[in-house]
Design a protein around this motif. Structure first.
Motif, PDB file in Angstrom:
ATOM      1  N   GLN A 138      40.577  21.857  59.027  1.00 13.22           N
ATOM      2  CA  GLN A 138      41.124  21.021  60.100  1.00 13.22           C
ATOM      3  C   GLN A 138      40.813  19.544  59.910  1.00 13.22           C
ATOM      4  O   GLN A 138      41.472  18.679  60.497  1.00 13.22           O
ATOM      5  CB  GLN A 138      40.599  21.522  61.445  1.00 13.22           C
ATOM      6  N   LYS A 139      39.842  19.226  59.072  1.00 11.25           N
ATOM      7  CA  LYS A 139      39.479  17.831  58.807  1.00 11.25           C
ATOM      8  C   LYS A 139      40.214  17.261  57.596  1.00 11.25           C
ATOM      9  O   LYS A 139      40.026  16.092  57.256  1.00 11.25           O
ATOM     10  CB  LYS A 139      37.968  17.734  58.561  1.00 11.25           C
ATOM     11  N   ALA A 140      41.034  18.087  56.931  1.00 13.02           N
ATOM     12  CA  ALA A 140      41.634  17.688  55.660  1.00 13.02           C
ATOM     13  C   ALA A 140      43.141  17.497  55.785  1.00 13.02           C
ATOM     14  O   ALA A 140      43.771  17.920  56.756  1.00 13.02           O
ATOM     15  CB  ALA A 140      41.323  18.740  54.595  1.00 13.02           C
ATOM     16  N   ASP A 141      43.714  16.887  54.760  1.00 14.05           N
ATOM     17  CA  ASP A 141      45.165  16.721  54.682  1.00 14.05           C
ATOM     18  C   ASP A 141      45.837  17.939  54.060  1.00 14.05           C
ATOM     19  O   ASP A 141      46.984  18.255  54.374  1.00 14.05           O
ATOM     20  CB  ASP A 141      45.499  15.481  53.842  1.00 14.05           C
ATOM     21  N   VAL A 142      45.136  18.593  53.147  1.00 12.78           N
ATOM     22  CA  VAL A 142      45.684  19.746  52.444  1.00 12.78           C
ATOM     23  C   VAL A 142      44.535  20.681  52.089  1.00 12.78           C
ATOM     24  O   VAL A 142      43.391  20.241  51.908  1.00 12.78           O
ATOM     25  CB  VAL A 142      46.449  19.307  51.173  1.00 12.78           C
ATOM     26  N   VAL A 143      44.853  21.961  51.997  1.00 19.33           N
ATOM     27  CA  VAL A 143      43.862  22.969  51.625  1.00 19.33           C
ATOM     28  C   VAL A 143      44.170  23.470  50.221  1.00 19.33           C
ATOM     29  O   VAL A 143      45.309  23.856  49.919  1.00 19.33           O
ATOM     30  CB  VAL A 143      43.879  24.155  52.604  1.00 19.33           C
ATOM     31  N   VAL A 144      43.175  23.456  49.353  1.00 17.63           N
ATOM     32  CA  VAL A 144      43.268  24.094  48.033  1.00 17.63           C
ATOM     33  C   VAL A 144      42.362  25.314  48.079  1.00 17.63           C
ATOM     34  O   VAL A 144      41.130  25.185  48.183  1.00 17.63           O
ATOM     35  CB  VAL A 144      42.857  23.139  46.907  1.00 17.63           C
ATOM     36  N   ALA A 145      42.966  26.505  48.034  1.00 16.23           N
ATOM     37  CA  ALA A 145      42.224  27.762  48.146  1.00 16.23           C
ATOM     38  C   ALA A 145      42.087  28.390  46.768  1.00 16.23           C
ATOM     39  O   ALA A 145      43.094  28.776  46.153  1.00 16.23           O
ATOM     40  CB  ALA A 145      42.940  28.715  49.096  1.00 16.23           C
ATOM     41  N   ALA A 146      40.868  28.476  46.267  1.00 17.04           N
ATOM     42  CA  ALA A 146      40.583  29.018  44.939  1.00 17.04           C
ATOM     43  C   ALA A 146      40.177  30.479  45.089  1.00 17.04           C
ATOM     44  O   ALA A 146      39.009  30.799  45.327  1.00 17.04           O
ATOM     45  CB  ALA A 146      39.475  28.215  44.259  1.00 17.04           C
ATOM     46  N   LEU A 147      41.160  31.368  44.941  1.00 16.91           N
ATOM     47  CA  LEU A 147      40.965  32.775  45.269  1.00 16.91           C
ATOM     48  C   LEU A 147      41.540  33.675  44.179  1.00 16.91           C
ATOM     49  O   LEU A 147      42.132  33.205  43.215  1.00 16.91           O
ATOM     50  CB  LEU A 147      41.648  33.083  46.602  1.00 16.91           C
ATOM     51  N   GLY A 148      41.358  34.976  44.361  1.00 19.67           N
ATOM     52  CA  GLY A 148      41.905  35.957  43.439  1.00 19.67           C
ATOM     53  C   GLY A 148      40.832  36.852  42.879  1.00 19.67           C
ATOM     54  O   GLY A 148      39.950  37.339  43.598  1.00 19.67           O
ATOM     55  N   GLU A 149      40.878  37.066  41.576  1.00 15.76           N
ATOM     56  CA  GLU A 149      39.940  37.956  40.901  1.00 15.76           C
ATOM     57  C   GLU A 149      38.793  37.170  40.285  1.00 15.76           C
ATOM     58  O   GLU A 149      38.971  36.032  39.854  1.00 15.76           O
ATOM     59  CB  GLU A 149      40.652  38.731  39.785  1.00 15.76           C
ATOM     60  N   ALA A 150      37.626  37.806  40.233  1.00 14.29           N
ATOM     61  CA  ALA A 150      36.547  37.304  39.381  1.00 14.29           C
ATOM     62  C   ALA A 150      36.869  37.682  37.943  1.00 14.29           C
ATOM     63  O   ALA A 150      37.685  38.568  37.675  1.00 14.29           O
ATOM     64  CB  ALA A 150      35.216  37.905  39.810  1.00 14.29           C
ATOM     65  N   ALA A 151      36.224  37.005  37.005  1.00 16.01           N
ATOM     66  CA  ALA A 151      36.557  37.181  35.593  1.00 16.01           C
ATOM     67  C   ALA A 151      36.466  38.635  35.150  1.00 16.01           C
ATOM     68  O   ALA A 151      37.319  39.127  34.400  1.00 16.01           O
ATOM     69  CB  ALA A 151      35.647  36.312  34.732  1.00 16.01           C
ATOM     70  N   GLU A 152      35.441  39.353  35.585  1.00 17.17           N
ATOM     71  CA  GLU A 152      35.234  40.717  35.109  1.00 17.17           C
ATOM     72  C   GLU A 152      35.896  41.769  35.995  1.00 17.17           C
ATOM     73  O   GLU A 152      35.583  42.954  35.896  1.00 17.17           O
ATOM     74  CB  GLU A 152      33.745  40.996  34.948  1.00 17.17           C
ATOM     75  N   MET A 153      36.859  41.337  36.802  1.00 22.45           N
ATOM     76  CA  MET A 153      37.722  42.306  37.479  1.00 22.45           C
ATOM     77  C   MET A 153      38.844  42.768  36.556  1.00 22.45           C
ATOM     78  O   MET A 153      39.609  43.669  36.889  1.00 22.45           O
ATOM     79  CB  MET A 153      38.285  41.726  38.773  1.00 22.45           C
ATOM     80  N   THR A 154      38.947  42.110  35.379  1.00 20.84           N
ATOM     81  CA  THR A 154      39.838  42.589  34.334  1.00 20.84           C
ATOM     82  C   THR A 154      39.032  42.710  33.050  1.00 20.84           C
ATOM     83  O   THR A 154      37.877  42.323  32.975  1.00 20.84           O
ATOM     84  CB  THR A 154      41.016  41.630  34.109  1.00 20.84           C
ATOM     85  N   GLY A 155      39.693  43.243  32.028  1.00 25.35           N
ATOM     86  CA  GLY A 155      39.015  43.484  30.769  1.00 25.35           C
ATOM     87  C   GLY A 155      38.713  44.959  30.602  1.00 25.35           C
ATOM     88  O   GLY A 155      39.202  45.817  31.345  1.00 25.35           O
ATOM     89  N   GLU A 156      37.884  45.251  29.606  1.00 20.05           N
ATOM     90  CA  GLU A 156      37.594  46.645  29.296  1.00 20.05           C
ATOM     91  C   GLU A 156      36.855  47.314  30.447  1.00 20.05           C
ATOM     92  O   GLU A 156      35.947  46.739  31.049  1.00 20.05           O
ATOM     93  CB  GLU A 156      36.767  46.741  28.011  1.00 20.05           C
ATOM     94  N   ALA A 157      37.273  48.555  30.741  1.00 22.27           N
ATOM     95  CA  ALA A 157      36.659  49.358  31.810  1.00 22.27           C
ATOM     96  C   ALA A 157      36.731  48.654  33.162  1.00 22.27           C
ATOM     97  O   ALA A 157      35.846  48.805  33.987  1.00 22.27           O
ATOM     98  CB  ALA A 157      35.211  49.715  31.456  1.00 22.27           C
ATOM     99  N   SER A 158      37.791  47.873  33.383  1.00 24.12           N
ATOM    100  CA  SER A 158      37.978  47.175  34.660  1.00 24.12           C
ATOM    101  C   SER A 158      39.383  47.426  35.198  1.00 24.12           C
ATOM    102  O   SER A 158      40.142  46.498  35.480  1.00 24.12           O
ATOM    103  CB  SER A 158      37.739  45.669  34.491  1.00 24.12           C
ATOM    104  N   SER A 159      39.719  48.686  35.305  1.00 20.74           N
ATOM    105  CA  SER A 159      41.000  49.053  35.888  1.00 20.74           C
ATOM    106  C   SER A 159      40.904  49.024  37.407  1.00 20.74           C
ATOM    107  O   SER A 159      39.836  49.263  37.973  1.00 20.74           O
ATOM    108  CB  SER A 159      41.418  50.450  35.421  1.00 20.74           C
ATOM    109  N   ARG A 160      42.019  48.715  38.052  1.00 22.80           N
ATOM    110  CA  ARG A 160      42.058  48.663  39.518  1.00 22.80           C
ATOM    111  C   ARG A 160      43.230  49.495  40.016  1.00 22.80           C
ATOM    112  O   ARG A 160      44.344  49.393  39.500  1.00 22.80           O
ATOM    113  CB  ARG A 160      42.226  47.223  40.006  1.00 22.80           C
ATOM    114  N   SER A 161      43.003  50.295  41.039  1.00 20.70           N
ATOM    115  CA  SER A 161      44.100  51.048  41.651  1.00 20.70           C
ATOM    116  C   SER A 161      44.856  50.191  42.653  1.00 20.70           C
ATOM    117  O   SER A 161      46.043  50.402  42.897  1.00 20.70           O
ATOM    118  CB  SER A 161      43.563  52.301  42.348  1.00 20.70           C
ATOM    119  N   ASP A 162      44.184  49.201  43.226  1.00 21.83           N
ATOM    120  CA  ASP A 162      44.782  48.290  44.198  1.00 21.83           C
ATOM    121  C   ASP A 162      44.800  46.902  43.567  1.00 21.83           C
ATOM    122  O   ASP A 162      43.753  46.295  43.354  1.00 21.83           O
ATOM    123  CB  ASP A 162      43.950  48.289  45.489  1.00 21.83           C
TER     124      ASP A 162
END
Length: 765
Positions: free
Chosen positions: A495-519
């Motif tokens: 509310q104090k800003a002109d624009v919001v930059v949201a840095a979201l998503g996956e962490a690095a090790e949510m992908t790669g070997e043995a990092s399968s996701r059903s969702d």
């Protein structure tokens, strides 16, 4: 002494010949040397050459090699991986050269996947650049740095076609398309290996995972695969073949089975196809404990599976030590032959000869290079450029981006100030503390912008899931506060800003070997944060970190601007800021389709029509046609999609003629379009060419990529882009697995993505 000098000179001459091409003179000298050496070797020493062990710096499994020093002295190890620095490698090499009976040098390898110390975007990310010179340069820099640290064999490129984003290792490859994947495979091999191994800043590539690993059922890593050979040849095998045709010196067997037999012991795959059909002469190595794991497949005990792997054509055993411990017994019991052992040993020794190790075992142990050629300013500059070209602008309503370099930004999210996770998965050799975070990048690029920070959320609300991905030196830095408290703080900050930059998503090790996701949606707590930020009325820019295509229908419907930044490597934060503030105009295009939800998986652009294809408007349900009750067939973001800050207009397609003749050698049709930059920014565009065979002996896909060109256009500039389409481009593997073109009618498409194209037609006679 004179004899040794003559031998060194002969080997140096031979290596120089190999650097140009493996001609008859070179091959004869190599054969004479290797066969003479093998005559001196005992059975145990031959088996030792087939034994590849791990050095302990990094592992991809639960097994760790033991008593390595003793085994090296006894000639029981042929190579070692995950060890680095010239000093340490020299000490290990000295054990082999000075203290083993025959003084055979060791091979040193590592998983150099998307950079060594200077980290580039993850492979799925850099594939989205569609820039072959850039990708080749990434591999070249990787080779320079790795060899400066003593490593000269990389387990890369990974060329597996992947069409299921639940599979974590999609992050390591080049996406869903065999043509694009083949071009990238060739570029990476060329970058790693250069013009040959005479130069000590080149390294041997190892193509993986052979074959079909990316088609794991249910998107679950290490799972089984099953497909027809027609599909294999047309859709999954081309990138492996392209990499080998480019000269890759080695190939790694995959974990999965093919026709009921694990690839590691699949004679049809490793001998009939790879060596007899394709003519591959190099080394085949198993994946990490891939041989011993065949016991779990139900193929027999350790001795049995080791014998099967050797007989199938698998030369080198990674980590399981099943060859060195069981093949002697199998030979005595006549379950394998001496000729089979000798052939595998010969291939290992030929690899060492090609790499120049018999000339100088320490040729990659130069401390001066390690001090001056690793993590240089030049390399970081290239990494920053590569990252900027890999980002894909998925959505940009009302020109939310680029941001002005003034005012106040609310920087919110668990990935806003996290250096370590910028590296992405499979970055085993990097120093994550030297990565640039998004916050640092904005400060470096944005000048007078005021930054207000709030965490907003953890990666996962669930602490156990957060812990699962806070590994390998990449912590998620979990905040102990409740979700509600963090969201409240974020809203007050926004509310104090002109624009919001949201840095979201996956962490690095949510992908790669043995990092399968059903969702494959972003975690619910992060979406709750976005919902609260949208309610503030402030414009929201989602900077999306991911190692896979995500199902982000809600985000697409509600967030005005979405910039997919994958994991950009060492210079990620600077590169993201370059794009956010318009210093770099985004030009990335997706190399893998983004689904609307996980229920559409597998989803890819080159699907085949059914006998009841959907013929509706793309929104309404049609009974007794191939569609869903609850969601359109179309993806959220198609293959090849990627926006720019400027706009590109395409003219209608012009064909140089309407008929292509099979009777005329090298006959071609020139396919041309004029592309005009009609927007307000200079920019780059990937012009994509697809074809469709309207009728053929086996059912055709609706589109197949057959060419692309990345062009730069200044504001207001036009360029005519021309593709030469020949008979070879129209060929496919038919029902008899013959590579043929069939006369008939074709459609040709050219455009900015697989779904936004101009269309024309021609015939093949």
């Amino acid at each position: 002494m004179k004899h040794q000098l003559a031998l060194i000179l002969a080997l140096s001459t031979a290596l120089s010949l190999f650097a140009q091409q493996p001609n008859a003179a070179y091959l004869a000298k190599r054969e004479a040397y290797v066969l003479a050496l093998m005559k001196k070797m005992t059975l145990d020493e031959k088996l030792g050459q087939l034994n590849l062990v791990v050095g302990g710096e990094a592992t991809t499994g639960s097994s760790v090699s033991t008593d390595v020093e003793t085994k090296i002295k006894a000639g029981r190890i042929g190579g070692i991986f995950s060890v680095s620095t010239p000093g340490r490698i020299r000490k290990i090499q000295e054990l082999a050269v000075n203290q083993s009976r025959l003084k055979i040098p060791m091979i040193f390898g590592m998983d150099v996947i998307h950079g060594y110390k200077t980290l580039f975007p993850i492979p799925l990310g850099i594939s989205s650049s569609w820039d072959m010179s850039l990708i080749e340069k990434m591999a070249r820099i990787s080779a320079v740095e790795a060899t400066a640290d003593g490593i000269f064999w990389t387990f890369s490129p990974m060329v597996d076609i992947a069409r299921d984003p639940r599979w974590g290792r999609i992050a390591e490859g080049s996406g869903e398309d065999p043509y694009l994947g083949s071009q990238i495979a060739k570029a990476m091999v060329k970058g790693y290996q250069g013009k040959g191994y005479a130069q000590t800043n080149t390294m041997m590539a190892c193509v993986k995972h052979f074959a079909l690993y990316g088609a794991a059922e249910a998107g679950r890593d290490y799972h089984t695969t099953d497909m027809s050979k027609v599909r294999m040849y047309n859709e999954y095998l081309p990138p492996y073949k392209a990499a080998l045709d480019a000269g890759a010196g080695s190939i790694m067997a995959s974990f999965n089975e093919i026709d009921g037999v694990p690839a590691t012991a699949n004679k049809w795959l490793l001998t009939d196809l790879l060596r007899r059909q394709w003519g591959f002469k190099g080394l085949v190595v198993s994946d990490y404990t891939g041989i011993s794991e065949m016991v779990n497949h139900g193929l027999g005990d350790l001795q049995t599976v080791a014998a099967k792997a050797l007989m199938a054509g698998n030369d080198m055993d990674m980590v399981s030590e099943s060859y060195v411990n069981t093949l002697g017994k199998s030979l005595r019991e006549q379950k394998v032959t001496q000729a089979q052992i000798d052939l595998a040993c010969r291939r290992v020794l030929e690899m060492k000869y090609d790499l120049g190790l018999f000339t100088d075992p320490y040729r990659y142990c130069d401390e001066n290079r390690a001090k001056t050629e690793i993590f240089t300013t030049e390399h970081r500059t290239e990494a920053r450029k590569a990252a900027g070209k890999s980002f894909v602008l998925l959505k940009n309503n009302q020109q939310t981006l680029p941001l002005p370099k003034r005012g106040t930004i609310a920087l919110i999210g668990p990935l806003a100030d996290n250096k370590e996770n910028m590296a992405g998965t499979w970055s085993v050799s990097g120093d994550f503390t030297k990565c640039v975070s998004l916050e640092e990048g904005i400060k470096n690029v944005a000048g007078n912008v005021t930054i207000l920070k709030a965490r907003g959320s953890n990666i996962y609300s669930n602490a156990r899931l957060d812990a699962n991905v806070s590994i390998f030196g990449k912590p998620t830095n979990r905040d102990p506060r409740s979700d509600a408290d963090m969201i409240a703080e974020a809203v007050a900050t926004a509310q104090k800003a002109d624009v919001v930059v949201a840095a979201l998503g996956e962490a690095a090790e949510m992908t790669g070997e043995a990092s399968s996701r059903s969702d494959i949606e972003i975690p619910e707590n992060q979406r709750d944060l976005l919902k609260a930020l949208i309610k503030t009325g402030k414009p929201v820019v989602l900077v999306l970190f991911t190692g896979r295509p995500l199902a982000i229908q809600w985000e697409h419907d509600n967030i005005p601007a979405i910039l997919n930044v994958w994991f950009g490597g060492t210079e990620a934060g600077n590169a993201i800021a370059d794009v956010l503030f318009g210093d770099v105009n985004p030009s990335g295009k997706l190399s893998a389709t983004f689904p609307r939800n996980a229920g559409q998986i597998p989803i890819y652009y080159s699907y085949k029509n059914t006998g009841r294809p959907y013929g509706g408007n793309g929104v309404d349900f049609a009974k007794f046609q191939s569609n869903y009750l609850d969601v359109p067939n179309s993806p959220l973001y198609p293959f090849g999609h990627g926006l720019s800050y400027t706009k590109f207009e395409y003219s209608p397609i012009t064909l140089s003629k309407n008929t292509l003749s099979m009777a005329v050698p090298k006959d071609a049709i020139n396919v041309s379009v004029t592309v005009t930059n009609t927007g307000n920014y200079d920019g780059e565009e990937v012009v994509q060419l697809y074809i469709r065979d309207k009728v053929r002996s086996i059912t055709p896909p609706v589109k197949e990529l057959k060419g692309f060109q990345k062009i730069a256009l200044k504001k207001g500039e036009s360029k005519t882009v021309t593709f030469a389409l020949g008979v070879e481009d129209l060929k496919f593997y038919n029902g008899e697995l013959k590579f043929v073109a069939e006369p008939g009618e074709f459609l040709v498409f050219v455009g900015t993505s697989s779904s936004e194209v101009k269309e024309a037609g021609f015939s093949l006679k």
